[in-house]
Design a protein around this motif. Sequence first.
Motif, PDB file in Angstrom:
ATOM      1  N   GLY A   1      12.070  15.781  -4.237  1.00  0.00           N
ATOM      2  CA  GLY A   1      10.797  15.688  -4.939  1.00  0.00           C
ATOM      3  C   GLY A   1       9.644  15.673  -3.952  1.00  0.00           C
ATOM      4  N   GLU A   2       8.600  16.427  -4.240  1.00  0.00           N
ATOM      5  CA  GLU A   2       7.485  16.539  -3.309  1.00  0.00           C
ATOM      6  C   GLU A   2       6.701  15.236  -3.207  1.00  0.00           C
ATOM      7  OE1 GLU A   2       3.588  18.015  -5.730  1.00  0.00           O
ATOM      8  OE2 GLU A   2       4.905  19.595  -5.006  1.00  0.00           O
ATOM      9  N   VAL A   3       5.945  15.113  -2.111  1.00  0.00           N
ATOM     10  CA  VAL A   3       4.994  14.012  -1.978  1.00  0.00           C
ATOM     11  C   VAL A   3       3.655  14.626  -1.606  1.00  0.00           C
ATOM     12  CG1 VAL A   3       5.613  13.529   0.449  1.00  0.00           C
ATOM     13  CG2 VAL A   3       4.529  11.767  -0.947  1.00  0.00           C
ATOM     14  N   SER A   4       2.625  14.232  -2.359  1.00  0.00           N
ATOM     15  CA  SER A   4       1.322  14.886  -2.219  1.00  0.00           C
ATOM     16  C   SER A   4       0.203  13.864  -2.317  1.00  0.00           C
ATOM     17  CB  SER A   4       1.166  15.944  -3.310  1.00  0.00           C
ATOM     18  OG  SER A   4      -0.069  16.623  -3.201  1.00  0.00           O
ATOM     19  N   GLY A   5      -0.918  14.157  -1.691  1.00  0.00           N
ATOM     20  CA  GLY A   5      -2.088  13.291  -1.775  1.00  0.00           C
ATOM     21  C   GLY A   5      -3.335  14.049  -1.362  1.00  0.00           C
ATOM     22  N   THR A   6      -4.462  13.687  -1.965  1.00  0.00           N
ATOM     23  CA  THR A   6      -5.753  14.301  -1.666  1.00  0.00           C
ATOM     24  C   THR A   6      -6.679  13.257  -1.055  1.00  0.00           C
ATOM     25  OG1 THR A   6      -5.508  15.885  -3.483  1.00  0.00           O
ATOM     26  CG2 THR A   6      -7.747  15.489  -2.667  1.00  0.00           C
ATOM     27  N   ILE A   7      -7.402  13.672  -0.023  1.00  0.00           N
ATOM     28  CA  ILE A   7      -8.276  12.756   0.713  1.00  0.00           C
ATOM     29  C   ILE A   7      -9.628  12.615   0.026  1.00  0.00           C
ATOM     30  CG2 ILE A   7      -9.360  12.258   2.942  1.00  0.00           C
ATOM     31  CD1 ILE A   7      -6.262  12.214   2.911  1.00  0.00           C
ATOM     32  N   LEU A   8     -10.018  11.367  -0.233  1.00  0.00           N
ATOM     33  CA  LEU A   8     -11.338  11.063  -0.757  1.00  0.00           C
ATOM     34  C   LEU A   8     -12.223  10.514   0.358  1.00  0.00           C
ATOM     35  CD1 LEU A   8     -10.445   9.179  -4.081  1.00  0.00           C
ATOM     36  CD2 LEU A   8     -10.841  11.635  -3.738  1.00  0.00           C
ATOM     37  N   ALA A   9     -13.530  10.661   0.200  1.00  0.00           N
ATOM     38  CA  ALA A   9     -14.464  10.152   1.185  1.00  0.00           C
ATOM     39  C   ALA A   9     -14.373   8.626   1.274  1.00  0.00           C
ATOM     40  CB  ALA A   9     -15.888  10.552   0.834  1.00  0.00           C
TER      41      ALA A   9
ATOM     42  N   THR B   1       0.815  -1.209   0.000  1.00  0.00           N
ATOM     43  CA  THR B   1       0.000   0.000   0.000  1.00  0.00           C
ATOM     44  C   THR B   1       0.856   1.270   0.000  1.00  0.00           C
ATOM     45  OG1 THR B   1      -0.264  -0.202   2.410  1.00  0.00           O
ATOM     46  CG2 THR B   1      -2.047  -1.049   1.040  1.00  0.00           C
ATOM     47  N   VAL B   2       2.136   1.135  -0.330  1.00  0.00           N
ATOM     48  CA  VAL B   2       2.955   2.314  -0.609  1.00  0.00           C
ATOM     49  C   VAL B   2       2.615   2.782  -2.020  1.00  0.00           C
ATOM     50  CG1 VAL B   2       5.290   3.223  -0.876  1.00  0.00           C
ATOM     51  CG2 VAL B   2       4.806   1.560   0.932  1.00  0.00           C
ATOM     52  N   VAL B   3       2.215   4.047  -2.152  1.00  0.00           N
ATOM     53  CA  VAL B   3       1.757   4.579  -3.439  1.00  0.00           C
ATOM     54  C   VAL B   3       2.591   5.802  -3.810  1.00  0.00           C
ATOM     55  CG1 VAL B   3      -0.593   3.704  -3.133  1.00  0.00           C
ATOM     56  CG2 VAL B   3      -0.025   6.010  -2.322  1.00  0.00           C
ATOM     57  N   VAL B   4       2.614   6.104  -5.088  1.00  0.00           N
ATOM     58  CA  VAL B   4       3.392   7.235  -5.570  1.00  0.00           C
ATOM     59  C   VAL B   4       2.674   8.545  -5.267  1.00  0.00           C
ATOM     60  CG1 VAL B   4       2.405   7.302  -7.905  1.00  0.00           C
ATOM     61  CG2 VAL B   4       4.768   8.063  -7.524  1.00  0.00           C
ATOM     62  N   SER B   5       3.458   9.588  -5.094  1.00  0.00           N
ATOM     63  CA  SER B   5       2.913  10.934  -4.889  1.00  0.00           C
ATOM     64  C   SER B   5       1.871  11.261  -5.944  1.00  0.00           C
ATOM     65  CB  SER B   5       4.044  11.957  -4.967  1.00  0.00           C
ATOM     66  OG  SER B   5       3.548  13.271  -4.899  1.00  0.00           O
ATOM     67  N   GLY B   6       0.788  11.897  -5.512  1.00  0.00           N
ATOM     68  CA  GLY B   6      -0.309  12.257  -6.398  1.00  0.00           C
ATOM     69  C   GLY B   6      -1.462  11.284  -6.365  1.00  0.00           C
TER      70      GLY B   6
ATOM     71  N   THR C   1       0.655  18.396   0.906  1.00  0.00           N
ATOM     72  CA  THR C   1       1.879  18.375   0.108  1.00  0.00           C
ATOM     73  C   THR C   1       3.073  18.593   1.021  1.00  0.00           C
ATOM     74  OG1 THR C   1       0.709  19.258  -1.816  1.00  0.00           O
ATOM     75  CG2 THR C   1       3.115  19.389  -1.834  1.00  0.00           C
ATOM     76  N   ILE C   2       4.019  17.678   0.957  1.00  0.00           N
ATOM     77  CA  ILE C   2       5.256  17.800   1.723  1.00  0.00           C
ATOM     78  C   ILE C   2       6.385  18.063   0.739  1.00  0.00           C
ATOM     79  CG2 ILE C   2       6.841  16.686   3.349  1.00  0.00           C
ATOM     80  CD1 ILE C   2       4.496  14.857   4.160  1.00  0.00           C
ATOM     81  N   THR C   3       7.119  19.136   0.974  1.00  0.00           N
ATOM     82  CA  THR C   3       8.287  19.465   0.169  1.00  0.00           C
ATOM     83  C   THR C   3       9.508  19.470   1.070  1.00  0.00           C
ATOM     84  OG1 THR C   3       7.827  21.819   0.498  1.00  0.00           O
ATOM     85  CG2 THR C   3       6.994  20.812  -1.529  1.00  0.00           C
ATOM     86  N   GLY C   4      10.669  19.497   0.457  1.00  0.00           N
ATOM     87  CA  GLY C   4      11.886  19.493   1.254  1.00  0.00           C
ATOM     88  C   GLY C   4      13.067  19.974   0.441  1.00  0.00           C
ATOM     89  N   TYR C   5      14.107  20.388   1.159  1.00  0.00           N
ATOM     90  CA  TYR C   5      15.296  20.878   0.465  1.00  0.00           C
ATOM     91  C   TYR C   5      16.506  20.807   1.391  1.00  0.00           C
ATOM     92  CZ  TYR C   5      14.799  25.196   3.194  1.00  0.00           C
ATOM     93  OH  TYR C   5      14.701  26.093   4.233  1.00  0.00           O
ATOM     94  N   ALA C   6      17.663  20.881   0.777  1.00  0.00           N
ATOM     95  CA  ALA C   6      18.929  21.059   1.483  1.00  0.00           C
ATOM     96  C   ALA C   6      19.598  22.297   0.910  1.00  0.00           C
ATOM     97  CB  ALA C   6      19.826  19.841   1.279  1.00  0.00           C
ATOM     98  N   ALA C   7      20.473  22.895   1.691  1.00  0.00           N
ATOM     99  CA  ALA C   7      21.280  23.975   1.140  1.00  0.00           C
ATOM    100  C   ALA C   7      22.175  23.405   0.041  1.00  0.00           C
ATOM    101  CB  ALA C   7      22.129  24.607   2.237  1.00  0.00           C
ATOM    102  N   GLY C   8      22.318  24.138  -1.057  1.00  0.00           N
ATOM    103  CA  GLY C   8      23.198  23.696  -2.124  1.00  0.00           C
ATOM    104  C   GLY C   8      24.657  23.843  -1.737  1.00  0.00           C
ATOM    105  N   ARG C   9      25.511  23.174  -2.479  1.00  0.00           N
ATOM    106  CA  ARG C   9      26.948  23.255  -2.183  1.00  0.00           C
ATOM    107  C   ARG C   9      27.475  24.668  -2.357  1.00  0.00           C
ATOM    108  NH1 ARG C   9      29.362  18.095  -2.143  1.00  0.00           N
ATOM    109  NH2 ARG C   9      28.016  16.439  -2.946  1.00  0.00           N
TER     110      ARG C   9
END
Length: 411
Positions: free
Chosen positions: A401-409, A165-170, A385-393
Motif C-alpha cells: 500500500g502506498e504512503v503519500s503526503g503533501t507539504i503545507l506551509a 506523530t505517526v500519521v496515516v498516508s494522505g 508518494t512512495i510505492t512498493g512491490y514484490a514479485a508475485g509467486r
Amino acid sequence: MTTNTWLDLPADHPFGIDNLPYGVFSPAGGARRVGVRIGDRVLDAGAVAAIGRAVGVGDGPDLATAWQTPSLNAFLELGRDAWSVARAWLIEILTDQVHRAGVEPHLHELADVSLHLPIDVADYVDFYASEQHATNVGSIFRPDSAALTPNWKHLPIGYHGRAGTVVVSGTEITRPVGQRKTPKDSEPVFGPSIRLDIEAELGFIVGGRTEIGSRVSVDEADDHLFGVALFNDWSARDIQAWEYVPLGPFLGKSFASSLSAWITPLEALEHTKVDLPGQDPQPLPYLRGERPYGLNLHLEVAINGTTVSRPPYCGMYWSPTQMLAHLTVNGASLRSGDLFASGTVSGDEPGQRGSLLELTWSGKTPITLADGTTRSFLQDGDTVTITGYAAGRDGGRLALGEVSGTILAAH
C-alpha cells in the motif's frame, strides 16, 4: 501457488488473493473497523467473521471480536497462530464459492470508504539499516572523517521516535519550524525548515507483548513480526544538523512520520526472503541467529508524479529480526502495536537513493521534475508518494500500500 478467487478480479491484480493486506476503514457514516483489501474493494472482516462466530483460536477471543475494533492492536495481541488461522480463513472464504453469498454483501468499494491509521502506535523506533544510505549521509555530514561510524557494522543503530506523530498516508504535512544554523551564521536562527526531506523506508508492525527484562532472540523475532508497510520518515535536515550532536535526531524528525494505510502480512512475503548481502565483521552471537534474512522488495519515490528514485530493499545490511532482537536485548519490552522502521532504503546507484539529501548531494545537484522545475529539498505544495512491490509467486506483482503526503506551509 496462486488460488483463484470468486471475485471478478484479474489473476495478476497487485492486491489479489496472495496479498490480502490489513487496514482500518470506515464506510460513510459508519464506525472504524478492521478491513482486508482484495482488489479495489475492502472486506469488512469483523462482520463476516461474526456470521456464526466460527473462527476462533484456542481459548482466546475470536477474530470477530478483534476485528470489530478501531485498530489492529487487538488482532496483533492474539499472536502468530491467530494470524495464520485468520489468513487461511480469509483465503478460504474468498476462493470457495460456498461462502460467496455470505461474504459479498460485506465488500465495500475502496473509493467509497475512509482509511485510517491501522494501528494505535505503542512505541516507534527508527533504525539506520542501509549501508549505502549511512555511507552517503556520513560522507555528506562528515566529509573529513570515515563515512561509517565505528559502531555501525556491530549493531543496528536506531533512535526512539515520537509515536504520537505517526500519521496515516494522505495526511497533509505542515512544514516544521525550529532552530537552524549554517556555517555562515554567527548565531542560530529560528523559522521554517528550508531543507525539508523525505526518507523512503519500510515499517515493521509488532504483535505480542513481552515483559520488561526479557529479550527476544533473532530466531524468536518472527513470532512478533506481523507485517510490513511503507513508511516516510519526513526529515528537516537543517533542524536535524544543528541539534543531532551529541544525542541524535529530535525535532528534525518528530513533527511527522507517514505510514501506509495497508499492512501486508509477512506471511504473504515469505517467498521474498533472501540472504543478507554479507556482514563483516561477524556480529556478536546475540545478533546471528539461524538465518537473518532480507526481503526482495522494490520501492519507488515520486514527487508530484515524477519518479525520482527506485530504492531496492534487498540490499539492506541488517535484518528485521536482528533489529527486533537488538531493540529488546537490554530488556526493553514489546507491546502490540509497536512500530519500527528500517531507516532510509538506498541502493548502490545514484537513482536508488531514498532521500533528497542523497539524491541532490545536500542540494549541490538538484533534480529536475517532469514539469521542468528543480528540487534540492521539498517545496510547499509538493506531494510525495512512495510505492512498493514484490514479485508475485506466479508472475506479476504483489503491491504494498502506498504512503503519500503533501507539504503545507509552516504555521
